[in-house]
Each structure stands twice: as C-alpha cells, then as structure tokens.
Design a protein around this motif. Sequence first.
Motif, short mmCIF file in Angstrom:
data_model
loop_
_atom_site.label_atom_id
_atom_site.label_comp_id
_atom_site.label_asym_id
_atom_site.label_seq_id
_atom_site.Cartn_x
_atom_site.Cartn_y
_atom_site.Cartn_z
N TRP A 4 88.41 -2.75 2.74
CA TRP A 4 89.82 -2.83 3.11
C TRP A 4 90.18 -1.81 4.19
O TRP A 4 91.35 -1.63 4.50
CB TRP A 4 90.71 -2.57 1.89
CG TRP A 4 90.39 -3.43 0.71
CD1 TRP A 4 90.03 -3.01 -0.51
CD2 TRP A 4 90.39 -4.86 0.65
NE1 TRP A 4 89.81 -4.08 -1.35
CE2 TRP A 4 90.02 -5.23 -0.65
CE3 TRP A 4 90.67 -5.87 1.58
CZ2 TRP A 4 89.92 -6.54 -1.07
CZ3 TRP A 4 90.56 -7.17 1.18
CH2 TRP A 4 90.20 -7.50 -0.12
N GLN A 5 89.23 -1.10 4.79
CA GLN A 5 89.56 -0.05 5.75
C GLN A 5 89.85 -0.63 7.13
O GLN A 5 89.17 -0.40 8.11
CB GLN A 5 88.39 0.94 5.85
CG GLN A 5 87.92 1.45 4.50
CD GLN A 5 89.00 2.22 3.78
OE1 GLN A 5 89.63 3.08 4.39
NE2 GLN A 5 89.21 1.93 2.51
N PHE A 6 90.92 -1.43 7.22
CA PHE A 6 91.18 -2.18 8.45
C PHE A 6 92.25 -1.56 9.32
O PHE A 6 92.70 -2.16 10.27
CB PHE A 6 91.54 -3.63 8.14
CG PHE A 6 92.52 -3.81 7.03
CD1 PHE A 6 93.88 -3.76 7.28
CD2 PHE A 6 92.07 -4.01 5.74
CE1 PHE A 6 94.78 -3.94 6.26
CE2 PHE A 6 92.98 -4.20 4.72
CZ PHE A 6 94.33 -4.15 4.98
N TYR A 48 103.13 -9.35 6.09
CA TYR A 48 102.11 -10.30 5.68
C TYR A 48 101.84 -10.23 4.18
O TYR A 48 101.55 -11.24 3.54
CB TYR A 48 100.81 -10.10 6.46
CG TYR A 48 99.92 -11.32 6.36
CD1 TYR A 48 100.22 -12.47 7.09
CD2 TYR A 48 98.83 -11.36 5.50
CE1 TYR A 48 99.43 -13.62 6.97
CE2 TYR A 48 98.04 -12.49 5.37
CZ TYR A 48 98.35 -13.62 6.11
OH TYR A 48 97.59 -14.76 5.97
N LEU A 49 101.97 -9.04 3.61
CA LEU A 49 101.83 -8.92 2.16
C LEU A 49 102.86 -9.77 1.43
O LEU A 49 102.53 -10.49 0.48
CB LEU A 49 101.98 -7.45 1.74
CG LEU A 49 100.74 -6.58 1.88
CD1 LEU A 49 101.12 -5.11 1.70
CD2 LEU A 49 99.67 -6.98 0.87
N GLN A 50 104.13 -9.69 1.86
CA GLN A 50 105.17 -10.48 1.21
C GLN A 50 104.93 -11.98 1.39
O GLN A 50 105.16 -12.76 0.47
CB GLN A 50 106.55 -10.09 1.76
CG GLN A 50 106.96 -8.65 1.50
CD GLN A 50 107.10 -8.33 0.02
OE1 GLN A 50 107.44 -9.19 -0.78
NE2 GLN A 50 106.85 -7.08 -0.34
N GLU A 107 93.10 -11.91 7.96
CA GLU A 107 91.77 -12.06 7.36
C GLU A 107 91.54 -11.11 6.19
O GLU A 107 91.14 -11.55 5.10
CB GLU A 107 90.69 -11.88 8.43
CG GLU A 107 89.28 -12.08 7.88
CD GLU A 107 88.23 -11.96 8.98
OE1 GLU A 107 87.04 -11.81 8.62
OE2 GLU A 107 88.58 -12.02 10.18
N PRO A 108 91.79 -9.79 6.33
CA PRO A 108 91.52 -8.90 5.20
C PRO A 108 92.44 -9.14 4.00
O PRO A 108 91.99 -9.06 2.86
CB PRO A 108 91.71 -7.49 5.78
CG PRO A 108 92.52 -7.68 7.01
CD PRO A 108 92.15 -9.02 7.54
N VAL A 198 93.28 -1.43 -0.95
CA VAL A 198 94.17 -1.89 0.12
C VAL A 198 95.10 -0.76 0.55
O VAL A 198 95.32 -0.51 1.74
CB VAL A 198 94.99 -3.12 -0.34
CG1 VAL A 198 96.09 -3.45 0.66
CG2 VAL A 198 94.09 -4.33 -0.52
N ALA A 199 95.66 -0.06 -0.43
CA ALA A 199 96.56 1.05 -0.11
C ALA A 199 95.82 2.16 0.63
O ALA A 199 96.30 2.66 1.66
CB ALA A 199 97.19 1.60 -1.39
N ARG A 200 94.65 2.54 0.14
CA ARG A 200 93.90 3.60 0.83
C ARG A 200 93.48 3.16 2.23
O ARG A 200 93.40 3.97 3.15
CB ARG A 200 92.66 3.99 0.01
CG ARG A 200 92.97 4.81 -1.22
CD ARG A 200 91.71 5.28 -1.91
NE ARG A 200 92.02 6.09 -3.07
CZ ARG A 200 92.28 7.39 -3.03
NH1 ARG A 200 92.28 8.02 -1.88
NH2 ARG A 200 92.55 8.06 -4.14
N GLY A 201 93.20 1.86 2.38
CA GLY A 201 92.82 1.36 3.69
C GLY A 201 93.92 1.46 4.71
O GLY A 201 93.68 1.40 5.92
N ALA A 202 95.16 1.63 4.26
CA ALA A 202 96.30 1.78 5.16
C ALA A 202 96.40 3.19 5.72
O ALA A 202 97.14 3.43 6.67
CB ALA A 202 97.59 1.42 4.44
N LEU A 203 95.68 4.13 5.13
CA LEU A 203 95.73 5.53 5.56
C LEU A 203 94.51 5.87 6.39
O LEU A 203 93.43 5.33 6.17
CB LEU A 203 95.80 6.45 4.33
CG LEU A 203 96.96 6.20 3.38
CD1 LEU A 203 96.80 7.07 2.13
CD2 LEU A 203 98.30 6.46 4.05
#
Length: 239
Positions: A4-6, A48-50, A107-108, A198-203
């Motif tokens: 998820w590190q996108f 996109y999450l919503q 995609e992710p 997913v959350a960590r991939g946002a940081l």
Amino acid sequence: MVNWQFWKRRTPARILRLRPRGELSDAVRVEFPELAPDVRTYLGQAAYLQLGYFETLTRLIRATPDLAEKEALSLAAGAALRKHLALLAEIREEDADPAELMEPFREPLDAFRRATVGARPRETMLTVHITAGLLDDFYLALASGYGERGRRVARILRADNDRRQLAELLTETIRGDEEWRALLSLWARRLVGDTLLVARGALLLDGDGRGEAARAVEPVFTALMAAHARRMDALGLAS
C-alpha cells in the motif's frame, strides 16, 4: 500481501495532527514532522475511498433479497456518495480535475477492496463498517494540517455515515449465532492489518517505517485502534 506504499513518490507538504472526534479520545493531540501529502493528493485519495465504499455497498444491495437489509445498505451507500460528491467539490475548488487526482489511487485501492471483500454478505458489511471507520478517522486526523480546506473536509468526514442500521444487522447476527460471532471476530482482525497498511501508506515514512518518524506516529495509530475497539465492543465482538 498488497503493497500500500503508493504515496512515497509525493513530496510531504503538511504537519499532521490528530484532533479529537467522536469516538477518539479528547486527550489525544499529537504533532509530528511533515509526513502528510500535498492537499490535492490527500483529496484525491479521500474521494476515491468514499467512492469505493459506495460501490461495495451498492453491490451488496443488488445481492441482498431482504428489503430491510437493502434499506440499511442504501442509507450507508447514500452517505458515502454524499461525502464523495462533497470531496469532488473541494477538488474542483483547487481548480483540479477529480478524475485525474483519483486515478493514481484507483489500482491500489481497488486491490485493497478486493482483498477485504467477504465471502458472505455479512462479512462484507463488517468490512465497510470496520475499514470505513478506521480510515475516516485517519483522514480526519490528516485534515487538521490543511488549514481552511482541511476544516471543510473535516466537516464532510464528520457528517452522518448512516451506518447505524448496518451495525444493528451485524449486532443481531452476532448475538443470535455463536458461529457467526467467532467468524466475524476473526474476519475483523484480518481486516485491521490491511486497513492500517493503507493508512501508513499515506504517510512518507523512511525505509522500513521503523525510524524516528514512525515512532512519532504511533500515538495516532494507538488512538485509531482505541476507537476501533469501541466500535467492535458496540457490535459485541472482541477486538
């Protein structure tokens, strides 16, 4: 496991703070170095999450014959769609194209949804309840770093998610069947790992995510997990 590190290619642009919200502790207020993305990146993924929640719920509506269940799913789907459209309006306020900003995450996040869809409708209902709860809390924490735009996004995320009837359906199932309780409890524990990725991939955490910055964000994830535990308790499941 899906990577998820996108957001790693993005340049950090904001200070991340966790502010109290509903189930989150009033005592939590954490600041740490600039690890959050620029506002357009943030808005693109949040929108996109919503949309993903809406799509998952509408698929469940089509697959569910019971009218009461269709109503519960429709309420939750409608709330997700309203939040999605409100976030698109914020993107347009940035003079940006919503489709362009959401495209990098299609995609992710579609892979995340495929990895967390249940084999049975009740599992997928729990998926939405758990993953949306965790990620809405997380993106609300991120919102505090974006000034007035972030305050508007926070109001969007705080709006009623209309998942009460969905939670009631899950609670009735859990109370009435010990096998379902065991299965859904196990399923929820599996969901948490991928959702936190997913959350960590946002940081923008360096290397393997075990440095000083990673340690600084731990109070945020501790608060997210405390709120998650309360949601699980309300359903009658152990976290």
